[in-house]
Design a protein around this motif. Structure first.
Motif, mmCIF file in Angstrom:
data_model
loop_
_atom_site.group_PDB
_atom_site.id
_atom_site.type_symbol
_atom_site.label_atom_id
_atom_site.label_comp_id
_atom_site.label_asym_id
_atom_site.label_seq_id
_atom_site.Cartn_x
_atom_site.Cartn_y
_atom_site.Cartn_z
ATOM 1 N N ASP A 1 -0.753 -12.653 -9.286
ATOM 2 C CA ASP A 1 -0.702 -12.340 -7.860
ATOM 3 C C ASP A 1 -2.101 -12.066 -7.321
ATOM 4 O O ASP A 1 -2.799 -11.172 -7.805
ATOM 5 C CB ASP A 1 0.192 -11.115 -7.634
ATOM 6 C CG ASP A 1 0.575 -10.940 -6.165
ATOM 7 O OD1 ASP A 1 -0.027 -11.615 -5.313
ATOM 8 O OD2 ASP A 1 1.469 -10.126 -5.893
ATOM 9 N N ALA A 2 -2.507 -12.835 -6.300
ATOM 10 C CA ALA A 2 -3.857 -12.719 -5.750
ATOM 11 C C ALA A 2 -3.919 -11.888 -4.477
ATOM 12 O O ALA A 2 -4.996 -11.695 -3.915
ATOM 13 C CB ALA A 2 -4.418 -14.114 -5.463
ATOM 14 N N ARG A 3 -2.805 -11.397 -4.017
ATOM 15 C CA ARG A 3 -2.801 -10.651 -2.772
ATOM 16 C C ARG A 3 -3.456 -9.284 -2.939
ATOM 17 O O ARG A 3 -3.371 -8.654 -3.997
ATOM 18 C CB ARG A 3 -1.371 -10.491 -2.272
ATOM 19 C CG ARG A 3 -0.755 -11.798 -1.793
ATOM 20 C CD ARG A 3 0.727 -11.686 -1.567
ATOM 21 N NE ARG A 3 1.440 -11.439 -2.822
ATOM 22 C CZ ARG A 3 2.755 -11.488 -2.944
ATOM 23 N NH1 ARG A 3 3.485 -11.777 -1.899
ATOM 24 N NH2 ARG A 3 3.332 -11.261 -4.104
ATOM 25 N N ALA A 4 -4.090 -8.841 -1.861
ATOM 26 C CA ALA A 4 -4.803 -7.560 -1.900
ATOM 27 C C ALA A 4 -3.840 -6.387 -1.984
ATOM 28 O O ALA A 4 -4.157 -5.342 -2.555
ATOM 29 C CB ALA A 4 -5.695 -7.421 -0.665
ATOM 30 N N SER A 5 -2.655 -6.551 -1.428
ATOM 31 C CA SER A 5 -1.660 -5.483 -1.473
ATOM 32 C C SER A 5 -0.287 -6.073 -1.763
ATOM 33 O O SER A 5 -0.017 -7.233 -1.454
ATOM 34 C CB SER A 5 -1.622 -4.720 -0.144
ATOM 35 O OG SER A 5 -1.347 -5.600 0.931
ATOM 36 N N ALA A 6 0.566 -5.264 -2.353
ATOM 37 C CA ALA A 6 1.903 -5.730 -2.729
ATOM 38 C C ALA A 6 2.789 -5.861 -1.492
ATOM 39 O O ALA A 6 2.535 -5.264 -0.446
ATOM 40 C CB ALA A 6 2.528 -4.756 -3.714
ATOM 41 N N GLU A 7 3.835 -6.670 -1.619
ATOM 42 C CA GLU A 7 4.800 -6.822 -0.540
ATOM 43 C C GLU A 7 5.593 -5.525 -0.358
ATOM 44 O O GLU A 7 5.885 -4.813 -1.316
ATOM 45 C CB GLU A 7 5.778 -7.951 -0.856
ATOM 46 C CG GLU A 7 5.142 -9.311 -1.029
ATOM 47 C CD GLU A 7 4.755 -9.946 0.297
ATOM 48 O OE1 GLU A 7 4.988 -9.315 1.359
ATOM 49 O OE2 GLU A 7 4.212 -11.060 0.268
ATOM 50 N N THR A 8 5.917 -5.212 0.896
ATOM 51 C CA THR A 8 6.798 -4.088 1.206
ATOM 52 C C THR A 8 8.152 -4.670 1.570
ATOM 53 O O THR A 8 8.293 -5.335 2.599
ATOM 54 C CB THR A 8 6.250 -3.260 2.380
ATOM 55 O OG1 THR A 8 4.957 -2.753 2.041
ATOM 56 C CG2 THR A 8 7.174 -2.089 2.691
ATOM 57 N N VAL A 9 9.136 -4.446 0.699
ATOM 58 C CA VAL A 9 10.440 -5.094 0.843
ATOM 59 C C VAL A 9 11.475 -4.124 1.410
ATOM 60 O O VAL A 9 11.663 -3.019 0.897
ATOM 61 C CB VAL A 9 10.937 -5.633 -0.516
ATOM 62 C CG1 VAL A 9 12.269 -6.354 -0.343
ATOM 63 C CG2 VAL A 9 9.901 -6.569 -1.125
#
Length: 250
Positions: free
Chosen positions: A81-89
């Motif tokens: 995962d390259a995103r700076a922050s995790a998804e908020t589900v």
């Protein structure tokens, strides 16, 4: 009476055309000389971003795109995962689905009581999932709010489901990509401080997804195929402060 062209005028036009062709060829050669392999491009950008190891490598993909085609889009789970922050589900659920969503790691789980907090921006999810039983309520009260944000749950996207546990895990690891109105796709694919192997695997996985998503399927009707973007033309790797480097092996 016909109009004649003097030999001198004809010769000047030929010379001008040849000069333009030579200029175009020179520009093309210059562009090719600046292109690099992924390995070399990573080394250059890493040197530029030595003080920012958490900043991103970004891919810019130019696709063959003409007026009338649908904008290319899709989703992918990268190897890392390259995103700076995790998804908020956020999950709209009831009964046993509530426990399943929480066990899978959803940040917010509930029913209609979550709607006021969504509308007031107290809750700001990046992914919204809903069970089929609650969908009519969500559509009625939140369609105009979630729709423009690209968050409205839908069966086509897999965000309206009874298997909320799997949907939550998929949402946490899935990255959406979309081209602009010219068919150019931009997305962060890795971090500066990562090993070359991780950068390479992410770039390859992303490009495979792009090529699949921008190529017409042989199983589709001709009328549909004409509306799809057809191929990748150029790929550039860049960073926050670094140059855009055309890749030879993407």
């Amino acid at each position: 009476m016909g109009i004649s062209t003097s030999p001198a005028l004809h010769a000047s036009k030929v010379i001008a055309a040849a000069a333009k062709a030579a200029k175009r060829a020179k520009a093309k050669d210059a562009a090719n000389s600046e292109a690099m392999t992924l390995k070399d491009a990573v080394s250059v950008l890493r040197a530029v971003e030595v003080a920012a190891p958490t900043s991103a490598y970004e891919l810019t993909v130019t696709t063959k795109f003409v007026r009338g085609q649908t904008v290319p889009r899709g989703k992918i789970s990268l190897p890392r995962d390259a995103r700076a922050s995790a998804e908020t589900v956020l999950v709209f659920a009831s009964g046993k689905s509530v426990a399943a969503a929480r066990a899978a790691g959803a940040h917010h789980v509930g029913g209609e009581e979550l709607i006021p907090d969504l509308l007031s921006a107290k809750l700001t999810p990046t992914k919204v999932i809903c069970t089929p039983t609650l969908l009519p309520v969500i559509q009625k009260q939140l369609a105009r709010f979630l729709g423009p944000k690209g968050l409205m749950p839908s069966e086509k996207r897999g965000t309206v489901t009874t298997n909320v546990g799997s949907a939550v895990k998929l949402a946490q690891g899935t990255m959406n990509w979309k081209g602009d109105r010219l068919g150019v796709i931009r997305a962060p694919v890795a971090r500066i401080g990562w090993p070359l192997e991780d950068v390479t695997s992410n770039v390859k996985a992303f490009m495979e997804a792009i090529k699949l998503g921008t190529s017409p399927s042989s199983e589709q009707p001709t009328a549909v195929v004409k509306k799809k973007a057809s191929s990748v033309l150029q790929v550039f790797l860049s960073s926050r402060q670094g140059p855009g480097i055309r890749l030879l092996d993407a």
